[in-house]
Write an enzyme that holds these catalytic residues in place. Structure first.
Site, PDB file in Angstrom:
ATOM      1  N   HIS A 174       0.818  -1.215   0.000  1.00  0.00           N
ATOM      2  CA  HIS A 174       0.000   0.000   0.000  1.00  0.00           C
ATOM      3  C   HIS A 174       0.850   1.264   0.000  1.00  0.00           C
ATOM      4  O   HIS A 174       0.397   2.307  -0.467  1.00  0.00           O
ATOM      5  CB  HIS A 174      -1.043  -0.040   1.118  1.00  0.00           C
ATOM      6  CG  HIS A 174      -2.207  -0.914   0.738  1.00  0.00           C
ATOM      7  ND1 HIS A 174      -2.276  -2.233   1.088  1.00  0.00           N
ATOM      8  CD2 HIS A 174      -3.291  -0.669  -0.030  1.00  0.00           C
ATOM      9  CE1 HIS A 174      -3.378  -2.758   0.568  1.00  0.00           C
ATOM     10  NE2 HIS A 174      -4.009  -1.836  -0.113  1.00  0.00           N
TER      11      HIS A 174
ATOM     12  N   ARG B  54     -10.405   4.083  -0.983  1.00  0.00           N
ATOM     13  CA  ARG B  54      -9.999   3.142   0.082  1.00  0.00           C
ATOM     14  C   ARG B  54     -10.186   3.843   1.432  1.00  0.00           C
ATOM     15  O   ARG B  54      -9.323   4.608   1.849  1.00  0.00           O
ATOM     16  CB  ARG B  54      -8.530   2.751  -0.076  1.00  0.00           C
ATOM     17  CG  ARG B  54      -8.200   1.920  -1.294  1.00  0.00           C
ATOM     18  CD  ARG B  54      -6.718   1.594  -1.309  1.00  0.00           C
ATOM     19  NE  ARG B  54      -6.380   0.522  -2.223  1.00  0.00           N
ATOM     20  CZ  ARG B  54      -5.938   0.705  -3.478  1.00  0.00           C
ATOM     21  NH1 ARG B  54      -5.792   1.921  -3.968  1.00  0.00           N
ATOM     22  NH2 ARG B  54      -5.631  -0.335  -4.241  1.00  0.00           N
TER      23      ARG B  54
ATOM     24  N   ARG C  48     -15.185   2.153  -0.775  1.00  0.00           N
ATOM     25  CA  ARG C  48     -15.049   0.771  -0.326  1.00  0.00           C
ATOM     26  C   ARG C  48     -15.151   0.780   1.191  1.00  0.00           C
ATOM     27  O   ARG C  48     -14.442   1.556   1.852  1.00  0.00           O
ATOM     28  CB  ARG C  48     -13.715   0.218  -0.766  1.00  0.00           C
ATOM     29  CG  ARG C  48     -13.418  -1.078  -0.050  1.00  0.00           C
ATOM     30  CD  ARG C  48     -12.219  -1.741  -0.562  1.00  0.00           C
ATOM     31  NE  ARG C  48     -10.998  -1.185  -0.008  1.00  0.00           N
ATOM     32  CZ  ARG C  48      -9.795  -1.513  -0.461  1.00  0.00           C
ATOM     33  NH1 ARG C  48      -9.692  -2.333  -1.485  1.00  0.00           N
ATOM     34  NH2 ARG C  48      -8.714  -1.028   0.075  1.00  0.00           N
TER      35      ARG C  48
ATOM     36  N   GLU D 183     -12.145 -10.302  -5.416  1.00  0.00           N
ATOM     37  CA  GLU D 183     -10.700 -10.367  -5.216  1.00  0.00           C
ATOM     38  C   GLU D 183     -10.270 -11.671  -4.556  1.00  0.00           C
ATOM     39  O   GLU D 183      -9.113 -11.847  -4.201  1.00  0.00           O
ATOM     40  CB  GLU D 183     -10.189  -9.141  -4.450  1.00  0.00           C
ATOM     41  CG  GLU D 183     -11.017  -8.718  -3.280  1.00  0.00           C
ATOM     42  CD  GLU D 183     -10.585  -7.373  -2.679  1.00  0.00           C
ATOM     43  OE1 GLU D 183      -9.563  -6.811  -3.078  1.00  0.00           O
ATOM     44  OE2 GLU D 183     -11.303  -6.907  -1.774  1.00  0.00           O
TER      45      GLU D 183
ATOM     46  N   ASN E 106      -5.241  -6.863  -7.382  1.00  0.00           N
ATOM     47  CA  ASN E 106      -4.042  -6.942  -6.525  1.00  0.00           C
ATOM     48  C   ASN E 106      -4.160  -8.151  -5.613  1.00  0.00           C
ATOM     49  O   ASN E 106      -3.208  -8.901  -5.414  1.00  0.00           O
ATOM     50  CB  ASN E 106      -3.892  -5.687  -5.656  1.00  0.00           C
ATOM     51  CG  ASN E 106      -3.849  -4.425  -6.475  1.00  0.00           C
ATOM     52  OD1 ASN E 106      -3.528  -4.472  -7.650  1.00  0.00           O
ATOM     53  ND2 ASN E 106      -4.180  -3.298  -5.866  1.00  0.00           N
ATOM     54  N   ASP E 107      -5.347  -8.322  -5.056  1.00  0.00           N
ATOM     55  CA  ASP E 107      -5.568  -9.481  -4.194  1.00  0.00           C
ATOM     56  C   ASP E 107      -5.920 -10.723  -4.995  1.00  0.00           C
ATOM     57  O   ASP E 107      -5.490 -11.820  -4.655  1.00  0.00           O
ATOM     58  CB  ASP E 107      -6.685  -9.182  -3.184  1.00  0.00           C
ATOM     59  CG  ASP E 107      -6.146  -8.392  -2.008  1.00  0.00           C
ATOM     60  OD1 ASP E 107      -5.089  -8.763  -1.476  1.00  0.00           O
ATOM     61  OD2 ASP E 107      -6.767  -7.375  -1.630  1.00  0.00           O
TER      62      ASP E 107
ATOM     63  N   ARG F 288       1.513 -10.696  -2.088  1.00  0.00           N
ATOM     64  CA  ARG F 288       1.739  -9.496  -2.907  1.00  0.00           C
ATOM     65  C   ARG F 288       2.830  -8.596  -2.345  1.00  0.00           C
ATOM     66  O   ARG F 288       3.310  -7.704  -3.032  1.00  0.00           O
ATOM     67  CB  ARG F 288       0.431  -8.714  -3.073  1.00  0.00           C
ATOM     68  CG  ARG F 288      -0.126  -8.171  -1.786  1.00  0.00           C
ATOM     69  CD  ARG F 288      -1.549  -7.660  -1.958  1.00  0.00           C
ATOM     70  NE  ARG F 288      -1.606  -6.234  -2.181  1.00  0.00           N
ATOM     71  CZ  ARG F 288      -2.731  -5.529  -2.173  1.00  0.00           C
ATOM     72  NH1 ARG F 288      -3.901  -6.134  -1.983  1.00  0.00           N
ATOM     73  NH2 ARG F 288      -2.725  -4.244  -2.367  1.00  0.00           N
TER      74      ARG F 288
ATOM     75  N   CYS G 208     -10.239  -2.366 -10.641  1.00  0.00           N
ATOM     76  CA  CYS G 208      -9.586  -1.263  -9.934  1.00  0.00           C
ATOM     77  C   CYS G 208      -8.233  -1.651  -9.350  1.00  0.00           C
ATOM     78  O   CYS G 208      -7.645  -0.892  -8.592  1.00  0.00           O
ATOM     79  CB  CYS G 208     -10.505  -0.714  -8.839  1.00  0.00           C
ATOM     80  SG  CYS G 208     -10.895  -1.926  -7.575  1.00  0.00           S
TER      81      CYS G 208
END
Ligand code: PEP
Ligand code: MG
Length: 587
Positions: free
Chosen positions: A199, A306, A341, A440, A463-464, A474, A511
């Site tokens: 992140h 986020r 989210r 995800e 990403n996940d 990741r 996204c």
């Protein structure tokens, strides 16, 4: 007169994770809670050592009182202000003060480690207790200890920790570290560890700041105040750059500025392929202050906000505070939509209470919607705040880390309950709020048609999805080469999701960070995606890329390579189309 020789420039190489160049002094963030080395002192040193500690306690007292006054001015006397009273009691606790002094005098050990060890013993006694009141006391002791230790080491605690703009150098930067920085003064990040999908890297890209990770031993070799040049394109950190190096970077910057200007001129135009297919390019965001740059980027909507980062900035923010922040975001983007989210805490985004109970596999543990459903008070506080804010713009809400339709139904149930409560309190709310689920986890992609039946949109969090499909952490650079967005298994799950959304007549967005990768835009178009959400700085570039492509060619490429192609072959096929259409955007 002889001139002083200039110190030679020194270079470190790392992995570039966010583009751009910054030239400034560094601020080295050392681990906040470094354990002090036990050190013997002579009897002569005892009084001086204790005086240094008392001075640190005194500065800490002043700091806590100032915070208490600021909070009282803003929020009046209430539970927030009580926290600081509790901190002052810990700071002045008689038995602690007496015991530290006694141990230092009798054992001739420096006060730093004596104080630290004693406070850790108190923390250990409270760690992991089920009682939430006692667990909060653990945090109070930790907070006070941290402040005193910082002052003992002669460091300032409060942000801003620096007056001038700086490049942050640290071993690692967790999301909660990141939110504590004065972001208006940060020009870039250089980290010893980290990965492109952490992140910290995502935030650097969101804020348009250069970032380089995996730069070895910079924390010990650099000092706050050193002049450096950080190159987030080539993955370089250069101390004391020479005049030639600076001149080379200046001319590169001039070329890049000219290219950016050309892109910026078209940024508000729609992204329509050569054969007439429109793609919506939205922006991802984490902070309220980003709305201005998002508006300027040419994105009409925020596809992913986020909300964890606002939470980490102030985990105790109440419903009204949250509603004010969410409203500010909605107003800034109106009439565009903002998809908030709901809290995706856990994994690497730990709030102080979660940080108390380390999990063996945090990414497979108490994270996202599962943690929210188990903490209905926290979750409903956020849902009520979102509902209150809904009258200020076009609101979307999506749930993260969904692994099956049951969680979506349960979350929707709580949302409806919050709506009913607010309605009975006479609070105005928008009638239309788009509801979505993030896809995800492979189980969610494989059951996407059931989830699609419950929502207005699906949002692919690749990403996940990549890490869970391929069992590749990741954040772990050792397995970074296995983290492959174009792996056939990942692409099948993306396609399943897009098709499920289409059949259910709902939108599908992507996204994750792969949406910002120019090499992959032909692949994503060919897979049927019509909505992407990317870092704000990438919006003009991604839009321009779409404008140069032919949908028919992208679809033909996917049809040809997907059935049998390996990760590398799919990547190469997409790259070739991208290079042919907009190679100059990728250089
Ligand atoms: C994702 O997983 O792709 C995503 C967008 O969410 P995050 O990166 O915050 O986990
Ligand atoms: Mg995610």
């Amino acid at each position: 007169m002889a001139t002083q020789p200039q110190p030679a420039e020194q270079r470190w190489e790392g992995t570039a994770v966010s583009a751009g160049v910054a030239h400034a002094i560094v601020h080295v963030l050392r681990d906040r809670f470094d354990e002090p080395e036990p050190r013997s002192i002579s009897p002569d040193e005892v009084d001086g050592d204790l005086a240094r500690w008392r001075a640190a306690l005194e500065v800490t007292r002043g700091e806590i009182e100032a915070l208490a006054t600021a909070v009282k001015d803003e929020a009046g006397d209430g539970p927030e202000a009580d926290i600081f009273d509790a901190h002052l009691l810990i700071l002045h606790d008689h038995s602690i003060l007496k015991q530290v002094e006694k141990t230092v005098r009798e054992q001739l050990q420096c006060v730093d480690s004596v104080y630290y060890q004693l406070m850790c013993r108190h923390m250990d006694a409270l760690r992991g207790l089920a009682d939430s009141y006692l667990r909060e006391r653990f945090l109070d002791i930790k907070d006070v200890t941290q402040r005193v230790m910082r002052h003992l080491r002669g460091e300032m605690l409060d942000t801003p920790m620096f007056e001038d703009p700086v490049i942050i150098v640290a071993h690692d930067l967790t999301p909660s570290d990141t939110v504590q920085l004065d972001r208006s003064k940060v020009l870039g990040f250089a980290l010893e560890s980290g990965s492109a999908n952490s992140h910290a890297a995502i935030i650097a890209r969101s804020l348009g700041l250069p970032a380089v990770v995996r730069v070895h031993e910079i924390c010990s070799q650099l000092h706050s105040g050193d002049q450096v040049l950080l190159d987030g394109d080539e993955g370089l950190l250069i101390r004391q750059p020479s005049a030639e190096t600076l001149a080379r970077y200046r001319s590169r910057e001039a070329r890049e500025d000219a290219r950016e200007d050309a892109l910026a001129a078209a940024r508000h135009q729609p992204a329509i392929t050569q054969d007439g297919c429109e793609m919506e390019i939205c922006a991802n965001a984490e902070f309220v202050e980003e709305m201005q740059s998002i508006g300027d980027s040419g994105a009409r909507h925020v596809g992913l906000f986020r909300t964890e980062f606002l939470h980490l900035e102030d985990p105790k923010a109440d419903e009204q505070d949250l509603a004010a922040q969410y409203s500010a975001v909605l107003k800034a983007m109106a009439p565009g939509e903002v998809v908030f989210r709901t809290l995706d805490l856990g994994g690497d985004k730990l709030d102080p209470l979660m940080a108390l109970e380390a999990e063996p596999n945090p990414f497979l543990g108490w994270r996202g919607i599962r943690a929210c459903l188990q903490q209905p008070e926290l979750f409903c506080r956020q849902l009520r705040a979102l509902l209150r804010a809904s009258v200020h713009g076009r609101l979307g809400i999506m749930f993260p880390m969904v692994c099956g339709v049951e969680e979506v139904r349960e979350a929707k149930g709580l949302l409806e309950q919050c709506r009913a409560e607010l309605a009975s309190e006479g609070v105005a709310m928008a009638d239309e709020i788009a509801l979505g689920a993030m896809i995800e986890i492979p189980s969610a992609a494989l059951t996407a048609e059931r989830i699609a039946a419950e929502v207005d949109f699906l949002s692919l969090g690749t990403n996940d999805l990549i890490q869970y499909t391929l069992a590749v952490d990741r954040l772990n650079e050792r397995v970074a080469s296995l983290y492959q967005p174009t792996h056939p298994a990942v692409l099948r799950l993306v396609r399943l999701t897009v098709e499920a959304a289409r059949r259910a007549g709902v939108r599908a967005c992507l996204c994750g960070e792969m949406a910002s990768d120019l090499e992959l835009i032909p692949l994503l178009l060919g897979l049927g995606l019509r909505e992407l959400s990317v870092a704000a700085g990438q919006v003009p570039r991604v839009k321009q890329a779409v404008r140069r492509l032919h949908l028919a060619q992208c679809e033909a490429m996917v049809a040809a390579v997907m059935p049998q192609g390996s990760s590398a072959e799919v990547l190469e096929a997409s790259r070739q189309l991208a290079r042919a259409a907009y190679g100059e955007l990728m250089d």
